[in-house]
Design a protein around this motif. Sequence first.
Motif, PDB file in Angstrom:
ATOM      1  N   PHE A   3       0.827  -1.198   0.000  1.00 28.69           N
ATOM      2  CA  PHE A   3       0.000   0.000   0.000  1.00 28.69           C
ATOM      3  C   PHE A   3       0.865   1.252   0.000  1.00 28.69           C
ATOM      4  O   PHE A   3       1.791   1.386   0.782  1.00 28.69           O
ATOM      5  CB  PHE A   3      -0.921   0.004   1.225  1.00 28.69           C
ATOM      6  N   ASP A   4       0.551   2.176  -0.907  1.00 25.36           N
ATOM      7  CA  ASP A   4       1.270   3.434  -1.034  1.00 25.36           C
ATOM      8  C   ASP A   4       0.251   4.553  -0.912  1.00 25.36           C
ATOM      9  O   ASP A   4      -0.449   4.883  -1.879  1.00 25.36           O
ATOM     10  CB  ASP A   4       1.998   3.479  -2.380  1.00 25.36           C
ATOM     11  N   ALA A   5       0.149   5.146   0.289  1.00 26.40           N
ATOM     12  CA  ALA A   5      -0.894   6.133   0.547  1.00 26.40           C
ATOM     13  C   ALA A   5      -0.815   7.349  -0.374  1.00 26.40           C
ATOM     14  O   ALA A   5      -1.837   7.756  -0.936  1.00 26.40           O
ATOM     15  CB  ALA A   5      -0.841   6.567   2.019  1.00 26.40           C
ATOM     16  N   PRO A   6       0.359   7.979  -0.552  1.00 30.61           N
ATOM     17  CA  PRO A   6       0.413   9.148  -1.448  1.00 30.61           C
ATOM     18  C   PRO A   6      -0.039   8.818  -2.872  1.00 30.61           C
ATOM     19  O   PRO A   6      -0.747   9.606  -3.499  1.00 30.61           O
ATOM     20  CB  PRO A   6       1.885   9.560  -1.405  1.00 30.61           C
ATOM     21  N   THR A   7       0.371   7.659  -3.372  1.00 33.10           N
ATOM     22  CA  THR A   7      -0.025   7.264  -4.723  1.00 33.10           C
ATOM     23  C   THR A   7      -1.532   7.096  -4.830  1.00 33.10           C
ATOM     24  O   THR A   7      -2.175   7.547  -5.788  1.00 33.10           O
ATOM     25  CB  THR A   7       0.666   5.952  -5.140  1.00 33.10           C
ATOM     26  N   ASN A   8      -2.141   6.471  -3.833  1.00 31.08           N
ATOM     27  CA  ASN A   8      -3.578   6.256  -3.854  1.00 31.08           C
ATOM     28  C   ASN A   8      -4.347   7.551  -3.634  1.00 31.08           C
ATOM     29  O   ASN A   8      -5.438   7.731  -4.194  1.00 31.08           O
ATOM     30  CB  ASN A   8      -3.967   5.207  -2.812  1.00 31.08           C
ATOM     31  N   ALA A   9      -3.789   8.458  -2.849  1.00 28.86           N
ATOM     32  CA  ALA A   9      -4.409   9.776  -2.705  1.00 28.86           C
ATOM     33  C   ALA A   9      -4.405  10.501  -4.048  1.00 28.86           C
ATOM     34  O   ALA A   9      -5.399  11.130  -4.437  1.00 28.86           O
ATOM     35  CB  ALA A   9      -3.667  10.588  -1.648  1.00 28.86           C
ATOM     36  N   PHE A  10      -3.286  10.391  -4.755  1.00 26.11           N
ATOM     37  CA  PHE A  10      -3.196  11.005  -6.081  1.00 26.11           C
ATOM     38  C   PHE A  10      -4.204  10.379  -7.030  1.00 26.11           C
ATOM     39  O   PHE A  10      -4.862  11.078  -7.814  1.00 26.11           O
ATOM     40  CB  PHE A  10      -1.777  10.837  -6.640  1.00 26.11           C
ATOM     41  N   LEU A  11      -4.361   9.045  -6.980  1.00 22.24           N
ATOM     42  CA  LEU A  11      -5.323   8.367  -7.845  1.00 22.24           C
ATOM     43  C   LEU A  11      -6.755   8.842  -7.566  1.00 22.24           C
ATOM     44  O   LEU A  11      -7.550   9.016  -8.489  1.00 22.24           O
ATOM     45  CB  LEU A  11      -5.231   6.855  -7.661  1.00 22.24           C
ATOM     46  N   ALA A  56      -7.292   1.136 -10.841  1.00 22.89           N
ATOM     47  CA  ALA A  56      -5.967   1.152 -10.216  1.00 22.89           C
ATOM     48  C   ALA A  56      -6.080   1.175  -8.696  1.00 22.89           C
ATOM     49  O   ALA A  56      -5.261   0.577  -7.989  1.00 22.89           O
ATOM     50  CB  ALA A  56      -5.172   2.363 -10.707  1.00 22.89           C
ATOM     51  N   LEU A  57      -7.105   1.859  -8.178  1.00 26.28           N
ATOM     52  CA  LEU A  57      -7.326   1.877  -6.727  1.00 26.28           C
ATOM     53  C   LEU A  57      -7.675   0.485  -6.206  1.00 26.28           C
ATOM     54  O   LEU A  57      -7.241   0.086  -5.127  1.00 26.28           O
ATOM     55  CB  LEU A  57      -8.452   2.846  -6.377  1.00 26.28           C
ATOM     56  N   ALA A  58      -8.467  -0.255  -6.994  1.00 25.97           N
ATOM     57  CA  ALA A  58      -8.898  -1.584  -6.554  1.00 25.97           C
ATOM     58  C   ALA A  58      -7.741  -2.573  -6.514  1.00 25.97           C
ATOM     59  O   ALA A  58      -7.791  -3.555  -5.771  1.00 25.97           O
ATOM     60  CB  ALA A  58      -9.995  -2.109  -7.474  1.00 25.97           C
ATOM     61  N   ILE A  59      -6.736  -2.326  -7.295  1.00 24.73           N
ATOM     62  CA  ILE A  59      -5.599  -3.242  -7.342  1.00 24.73           C
ATOM     63  C   ILE A  59      -4.782  -3.167  -6.061  1.00 24.73           C
ATOM     64  O   ILE A  59      -4.106  -4.122  -5.677  1.00 24.73           O
ATOM     65  CB  ILE A  59      -4.723  -2.946  -8.580  1.00 24.73           C
ATOM     66  N   GLN A  60      -4.887  -2.032  -5.372  1.00 24.01           N
ATOM     67  CA  GLN A  60      -4.170  -1.856  -4.115  1.00 24.01           C
ATOM     68  C   GLN A  60      -4.916  -2.579  -3.002  1.00 24.01           C
ATOM     69  O   GLN A  60      -6.030  -2.202  -2.665  1.00 24.01           O
ATOM     70  CB  GLN A  60      -4.049  -0.369  -3.763  1.00 24.01           C
ATOM     71  N   ALA A  61      -4.340  -3.606  -2.456  1.00 22.74           N
ATOM     72  CA  ALA A  61      -5.017  -4.388  -1.423  1.00 22.74           C
ATOM     73  C   ALA A  61      -4.464  -4.083  -0.042  1.00 22.74           C
ATOM     74  O   ALA A  61      -3.266  -3.829   0.115  1.00 22.74           O
ATOM     75  CB  ALA A  61      -4.877  -5.881  -1.710  1.00 22.74           C
ATOM     76  N   GLY A  62      -5.348  -4.109   0.948  1.00 21.21           N
ATOM     77  CA  GLY A  62      -4.898  -3.972   2.324  1.00 21.21           C
ATOM     78  C   GLY A  62      -4.295  -5.273   2.822  1.00 21.21           C
ATOM     79  O   GLY A  62      -4.389  -6.321   2.181  1.00 21.21           O
ATOM     80  N   LEU A  77     -12.337   1.158  -3.392  1.00 18.67           N
ATOM     81  CA  LEU A  77     -11.609   1.464  -2.154  1.00 18.67           C
ATOM     82  C   LEU A  77     -11.828   0.413  -1.075  1.00 18.67           C
ATOM     83  O   LEU A  77     -11.012   0.260  -0.165  1.00 18.67           O
ATOM     84  CB  LEU A  77     -12.030   2.837  -1.635  1.00 18.67           C
ATOM     85  N   SER A  78     -12.933  -0.333  -1.180  1.00 14.63           N
ATOM     86  CA  SER A  78     -13.208  -1.358  -0.168  1.00 14.63           C
ATOM     87  C   SER A  78     -12.218  -2.509  -0.222  1.00 14.63           C
ATOM     88  O   SER A  78     -12.145  -3.314   0.712  1.00 14.63           O
ATOM     89  CB  SER A  78     -14.631  -1.906  -0.350  1.00 14.63           C
ATOM     90  N   VAL A  79     -11.457  -2.595  -1.303  1.00 12.62           N
ATOM     91  CA  VAL A  79     -10.453  -3.654  -1.406  1.00 12.62           C
ATOM     92  C   VAL A  79      -9.346  -3.460  -0.376  1.00 12.62           C
ATOM     93  O   VAL A  79      -8.705  -4.404   0.042  1.00 12.62           O
ATOM     94  CB  VAL A  79      -9.875  -3.718  -2.838  1.00 12.62           C
ATOM     95  N   GLY A  80      -9.130  -2.241   0.044  1.00 19.83           N
ATOM     96  CA  GLY A  80      -8.104  -2.001   1.063  1.00 19.83           C
ATOM     97  C   GLY A  80      -7.540  -0.608   1.055  1.00 19.83           C
ATOM     98  O   GLY A  80      -7.100  -0.093   2.085  1.00 19.83           O
TER      99      GLY A  80
END
Length: 222
Positions: free
Chosen positions: A2-10, A46-52, A208-211
């Motif tokens: 998980f990369d918070a800045p990247t996901n915030a940008f997305l 791309a957000l969904a690909i990021q898993a918690g 976003l529910s993916v994580g």
Amino acid sequence: MFDAPTNAFLCVAAAASATACILGSLKQRPPIVYVFKPFTMLLILALAIQAGEDTEPAYRVLVVTGLLLSLAGDVFLMLPRDRFTAGLASFLAAHLVYVAAFATAGPLLTLIPWLCVALPFYAFLYPVLGRMRTPVAVYVAAIVAMAWQATNRWLAQDEFSALLALVGAGLFVFSDAALAWNRFRRPFPGAQAVVLSTYFAGQCGIALSVGAGEGLAGWLVR
């Protein structure tokens, strides 16, 4: 990872792209919609690909599959020639995949609120649906099942990610209802803005529910 800045940008990029798509639709500029509608969905994907850390791999695969099917439905619906049936089939498949993703044992009572909304709404549409009565009935059943299972999942898990999925499912239901009303019953001013804004927000909630949602929330409150 998980990369918070990247996901915030997305998230910001998806919101900007969705805004461009909505404005293009309102100003009746199809080329803008053709670019930014699928681009918005790709950013959400791309957000969904990021898993918690605690995300089940099967859940991520199902959500990503649902988003891909939704992207296909978007393409069909925005083509110059009417591909409404193909778009409906793509979104029907997406909802069934989301049902599988959210599937959680729970009480039938949680289905009642969704039926109380869906059944009267379908009854209002029924006289003007013509040959689309059966396809729309099947579609309504699928989207109600999706919202019902999202409700059960949230009640069972009581987690922020499950709440995001439920909110996303609810917005998706609202978006489809607005689309159906505008297409079959009575066009209304600003319909595309209502349909697209709730659609993109709903899909984003599910993604976003993916994580990424929980990760971003934790990052923002630190």
